[in-house]
Write a protein that holds these residues in place. Structure first.
Motif, short mmCIF file in Angstrom:
data_model
loop_
_atom_site.label_atom_id
_atom_site.label_comp_id
_atom_site.label_asym_id
_atom_site.label_seq_id
_atom_site.Cartn_x
_atom_site.Cartn_y
_atom_site.Cartn_z
N HIS A 28 0.84 -1.20 0.00
CA HIS A 28 0.00 0.00 0.00
C HIS A 28 0.87 1.25 0.00
N ARG A 70 -6.94 -6.89 -2.06
CA ARG A 70 -7.23 -6.19 -0.81
C ARG A 70 -6.69 -4.77 -0.85
N GLY A 71 -7.57 -3.82 -0.53
CA GLY A 71 -7.15 -2.43 -0.50
C GLY A 71 -7.13 -1.75 -1.85
N SER A 72 -7.52 -2.46 -2.91
CA SER A 72 -7.48 -1.85 -4.24
C SER A 72 -8.68 -0.92 -4.43
N VAL A 73 -8.66 -0.20 -5.54
CA VAL A 73 -9.62 0.87 -5.74
C VAL A 73 -11.03 0.35 -6.00
N PRO A 128 -12.87 -2.38 -4.80
CA PRO A 128 -13.72 -2.60 -3.62
C PRO A 128 -14.09 -1.30 -2.91
N ARG A 129 -13.18 -0.32 -2.91
CA ARG A 129 -13.48 0.95 -2.26
C ARG A 129 -14.59 1.69 -2.99
N ASP A 185 -17.92 -0.03 -2.27
CA ASP A 185 -18.39 0.29 -0.93
C ASP A 185 -18.99 1.68 -0.88
N GLN A 186 -18.36 2.63 -1.55
CA GLN A 186 -18.88 4.00 -1.58
C GLN A 186 -20.22 4.06 -2.31
N THR A 204 -14.99 8.82 -4.50
CA THR A 204 -13.82 9.70 -4.48
C THR A 204 -12.73 9.18 -5.40
#
Length: 607
Positions: free
Chosen positions: A366, A449-452, A454-455, A458-459, A467
């Motif tokens: 990360h 995990r932690g990639s853009v 899934p984020r 979730d948003q 974002t």
């Protein structure tokens, strides 16, 4: 109990059809059918037809079929039963009575049987189709892309399944011969270029792409057209699932970013892979991570002698172990909870198991986190790699494959710089070792995990906003399975010292990715859900590169794998600089960055 009554009732009805149709045939053929031309002919014919008919019906299981879903095969079985029931008694009675029974009697009997046996069943099928598909109000309206066997199967189940969330209103198909025709009373509106118009005029809520046999590039092209509508997109699983009967309406899934990439399946040289994995002890570090766990899944089918799963987190290692034991019960699996920074522990692992092939996937990855924790990035990515690589050399492993990143090229981050040092270290070690040391470099993987991705998802689930760091930021993307498949394939090409670069297609603008995900979720970007810019994070850059200036690109036998030529690295100088790194651990970030800049001159701190 009901099933038994139903079976008996159908047998009685079919036998009645045999007898009644024969009686009508005799009445049509003779003035006095019960006595002419020979007394007893009708009785012999009827008994024979009844016995033969019962045998045929039971043999062909006419009474165990669900006629609500009857098709061509069910009709053929009725015709076959009627032919046997008509022809055999006709021949027997003719043999008994001197071949005096006319052929016209047989034709009347066959026609009557087929009509009386098939008629009620087809009426029941028509009734179910007509009235069983009328309960369609209050559901989402769906347009099906593909009027082939898969699309019609989906439409049929949607029409008959009361639990389905949407109802089909028509098809889209590029075959011009299907245009304006109907399937299950649903029209085929036209080709893919009519999707936008039809979606608007028919108020389509859902678009289902039911074309599992076409290439991924074609699917991607269709998705790009569908993105222009306001409908949510869904897709039928791949052809293999359809063939195995696992694809139903309940299995239709949302279109994913992987579908948008549109890359066709990777061609793998299975023989070359098997040659260096089969019968070998294979060690995978970071085996609980996104890449490491997928390496385990894809290496397991090649029948390694032993698969060593090494990781620092016990929960992730336990999870992949349980999955592999369930999927490959015959595979010998050893789980090792260890930290690659612990040199003594690494030596113990190599001394005990003597791995012949090593995939080193353990790393801190990360970028912003490593900017704030530079010492930890160095300890894990540099010293951890050094420990595992030197143990591979010491205990004579055959191959060592380092999982690297495109962020190691002209790095602007601590993470990218430490991965570049790891590449340099194994290249310097390769010159003096019997072990073949190589690195495989690729970009972002979707869903890790932690990639853009899934984020973003979730948003979106939380109602936005989504974002994005910068409107012009672009990245290379691959799916985890295709990246790992190419990593394993690259290992087969290893001769020592190479950096393999994977072809990841065209770079993707992160803003476009966010907008696509919003559209795929049924919203309009910046109308129903905002996209906000948060600014470039520390250590990030707008564009990623795949090659350093010193590396020339050459091809391999695989059209998706290329080689960056080994660079000249002085091992003694490199080891001296790495020892200096040990001395600055825990010091001020400025001191660490200055030493990293000395080690990797292309490193530029943009934070």
């Amino acid at each position: 109990m009901f099933a038994a009554y139903r079976t008996h009732l159908l047998i009685v009805l079919d036998l009645s059809a045999v007898v009644l149709s024969l009686a009508v045939s005799f009445w049509m053929q003779y003035a006095n059918p019960w006595n002419e031309p020979y007394p007893g002919l009708w009785l012999v014919y009827t008994v024979t037809a009844g016995v033969i008919g019962l045998i045929c019906m039971l043999r062909m299981k006419l009474h165990r079929r669900i006629w609500q879903y009857a098709g061509v095969s069910e009709m053929l079985s009725i015709i076959a039963a009627a032919l046997w029931t008509g022809i055999v008694p006709f021949l027997l009675t003719n043999a008994i009575y001197g071949w005096d029974v006319p052929m016209l009697l047989l034709l009347h009997h066959l026609t009557g049987m087929i009509f009386m046996m098939a008629g009620p069943r087809l009426l029941w099928r028509a009734f179910c189709d007509k009235f069983g598909t009328r309960r369609r109000t209050g559901r989402h309206r769906a347009l099906i892309i593909g009027a082939g066997s898969c699309g019609t199967l989906i439409a049929k189940e949607l029409l008959q399944n009361d639990a389905a969330q949407f109802v089909p209103v028509g098809f889209i198909d590029d075959d011009p011969y299907k245009t304006k025709l109907t399937i299950y009373e649903l029209p085929v509106y036209g080709g893919r270029h009519d999707i936008t118009r039809i979606a608007e005029s028919e108020r389509i809520d859902e678009i289902i792409i039911a074309m599992p046999s076409v290439s991924k590039s074609q699917i991607s092209a269709i998705i790009n057209i569908c993105k222009q509508t306001k409908a949510r997109l869904k897709i039928v699983p791949d052809l293999q699932e359809l063939i195995q009967g696992r694809s139903t309406v309940n299995r239709v899934r949302d279109v994913s970013v992987e579908d948008l990439l549109g890359r066709d399946p990777i061609r793998t040289d299975l023989d070359n892979i098997a040659n260096y994995v089969e019968g070998k002890t294979v060690l995978i570090t970071g085996a609980g991570g996104s890449i490491g766990s997928e390496l385990c899944r894809q290496i397991a089918p090649f029948d390694p002698k032993r698969l060593l799963l090494l990781g620092h987190g016990e929960n992730s290692i336990y999870t992949i172990e349980m999955e592999l034991r369930a999927t490959f019960p015959e595979l010998v699996i050893e789980t090792v909870i260890a930290d690659v920074q612990d040199r003594k522990r690494m030596e113990d692992v190599f001394k005990k198991f003597h791995p012949q092939v090593v995939f080193h996937a353990a790393a801190h990855k990360h970028v912003p986190l490593m900017e704030r924790n530079p010492s930890e990035a160095i300890k894990n990515n540099v010293f951890g790699t050094r420990n595992v690589a030197e143990c591979a050399d010491q205990f004579a492993a055959e191959r060592f494959v380092l999982i690297s990143t495109d962020k190691a090229v002209n790095p602007t981050s601590i993470m990218g710089t430490t991965k570049r040092i790891a590449e340099m270290f194994i290249q310097s070690l390769d010159k003096h070792s019997r072990t073949k040391f190589v690195a495989v470099r690729f970009g972002n993987v979707l869903g890790s995990r932690g990639s853009v991705i899934p984020r973003f998802k979730d948003q979106i689930e939380k109602g936005g906003p989504v974002t994005v760091t910068h409107p012009e930021m672009v990245r290379y993307f691959m799916t985890i399975p295709e990246a790992v498949q190419l990593v394993i394939q690259a290992g087969a090409f290893a001769s020592g010292g190479e950096v393999f670069i994977l072809d990841m297609g065209k770079p993707v603008k992160i803003y476009d990715l966010a907008a696509d995900l919003i559209r795929l979720s049924g919203y309009e970007p910046n109308v129903d859900m905002d996209i906000q810019f948060s600014g470039i994070r520390e250590g990030e850059k707008l564009f990623e590169e795949l090659l350093t200036n010193e590396e020339g690109l050459s091809s391999t036998k695989h059209d998706r794998i290329f080689i960056g030529k080994p660079t000249q690295i002085n091992r003694s100088e490199l080891e001296f600089e790495i020892r200096k790194l040990e001395q600055v651990l825990g010091q001020q970030p400025e001191q660490i960055r200055a030493l990293l800049k000395h080690l990797v001159p292309t490193y530029s701190n943009v934070s």
